[in-house]
Design an enzyme around this catalytic site. Structure first.
Site, PDB file in Angstrom:
ATOM      1  N   ALA A   1       0.838  -1.197   0.000  1.00 16.74           N
ATOM      2  CA  ALA A   1       0.000   0.000   0.000  1.00 16.74           C
ATOM      3  C   ALA A   1       0.876   1.252   0.000  1.00 16.74           C
ATOM      4  CB  ALA A   1      -0.919   0.006   1.211  1.00 16.74           C
TER       5      ALA A   1
ATOM      6  N   GLY B   1      -0.061  -5.389   0.433  1.00 15.85           N
ATOM      7  CA  GLY B   1      -1.099  -5.443  -0.587  1.00 15.85           C
ATOM      8  C   GLY B   1      -0.644  -6.144  -1.852  1.00 15.85           C
TER       9      GLY B   1
ATOM     10  N   GLU C   1      -1.111  -9.726  -1.144  1.00 15.82           N
ATOM     11  CA  GLU C   1      -2.549  -9.989  -1.128  1.00 15.82           C
ATOM     12  C   GLU C   1      -3.124 -10.019  -2.542  1.00 15.82           C
ATOM     13  OE1 GLU C   1      -4.270  -8.146   2.957  1.00 15.82           O
ATOM     14  OE2 GLU C   1      -3.036  -6.768   1.782  1.00 15.82           O
TER      15      GLU C   1
END
Length: 255
Positions: free
Chosen positions: A61, A106, A109
């Site tokens: 992120a 992220g 992910e």
């Protein structure tokens, strides 16, 4: 634009393009959701590659953007964050992540949203959110545990450590490790082969597996049963069985 959808030979490449590290800020998350939904709709996209480029997949992120957000702002944003990743996970077509360099937070992910992960020898994956006093918020606590099991997932999430490609392969976090300069080529080849397959049967297989992992076995079996019977109404099933009887296995053409 920070994400592009490029289509060739039935394969749609979702290409992250936010140098230098492909940090996943809010605008990138929203664009990812938009293009994942487009890939879902488009009939000329029969399989998908997620790719961040030759040097990095996605380093996570945008921490500077997140630092400026208070509790109220994140309450309002957290669902949008998860929805962008879920849109990728819900693409009803084969999806492969082509992972080079860092896939952290992220980025990891996002790779977890794929059906299959091909990593370069230079790849490093991990969920370092704990080092920021946080936990993964884009599906990491759920998809990682389902992929590698709860104990291994907890180790990665509790420690925030990064794992190199060879350990990621041993953990089951990635499915294949190749030289870094071959990652996209091999991922595209995987997707292109499946793009030639029976689209509805592939969709049925993906939905059956994913639903089974998310629900109890009886519900999963019901989904499988309904899809299995329903595919008998398709032209692809007729073509596939006719080819098997007349020519032998593995020779059917579905396009």
């Amino acid at each position: 634009m920070t994400v592009h959808l490029e289509v060739a030979e039935g394969v749609g490449t979702l290409r992250l393009d936010r140098p230098p590290m492909n940090a996943l800020d809010v605008a990138t998350q929203d664009r990812l959701k938009e293009l994942a939904e487009e890939a879902t709709r488009r009939e000329d996209v029969r399989a998908v590659v997620i790719y961040g480029g030759e040097k990095v997949f996605a380093a996570g992120a945008d921490i500077k953007e997140m630092q400026a957000m208070d509790h109220t702002a994140m309450v309002l944003r957290a669902r949008g964050l998860q929805d962008s990743f879920t849109a990728v996970a819900r693409i009803p077509k084969p999806v492969v992540a082509a992972v080079t360099g860092y896939a952290l937070g992220g980025g990891c992910e996002l790779a977890l949203c794929a059906d299959y992960r091909i990593a370069g020898e230079n790849a490093k994956l991990g969920q370092p959110e704990i080092l920021l006093g946080l936990i993964p918020g884009a599906g990491g606590t759920q998809r990682l545990a389902r992929l590698v099991g709860p104990s291994k997932a907890k180790d990665l999430i509790f420690t925030g450590r990064q794992v190199k490609a060879d350990e990621a392969l041993a953990l089951g976090l990635v499915d294949r490790v190749v030289p870094a300069d071959e990652v996209y080529t091999q991922a595209h080849a995987w997707a292109a082969k499946l793009a030639q397959g029976p689209a509805l049967a592939l969709r049925a297989a993906k939905e059956s597996v994913d639903t089974g992992l998310e629900t109890d076995i009886d519900t999963g079996l019901a989904v499988e049963r309904n899809w299995f019977a329903g595919l008998f109404a398709t032209e692809d099933r007729e073509r596939g069985m006719r080819s098997f009887v007349e020519e032998g296995p593995g020779k059917a053409k579905f396009l």
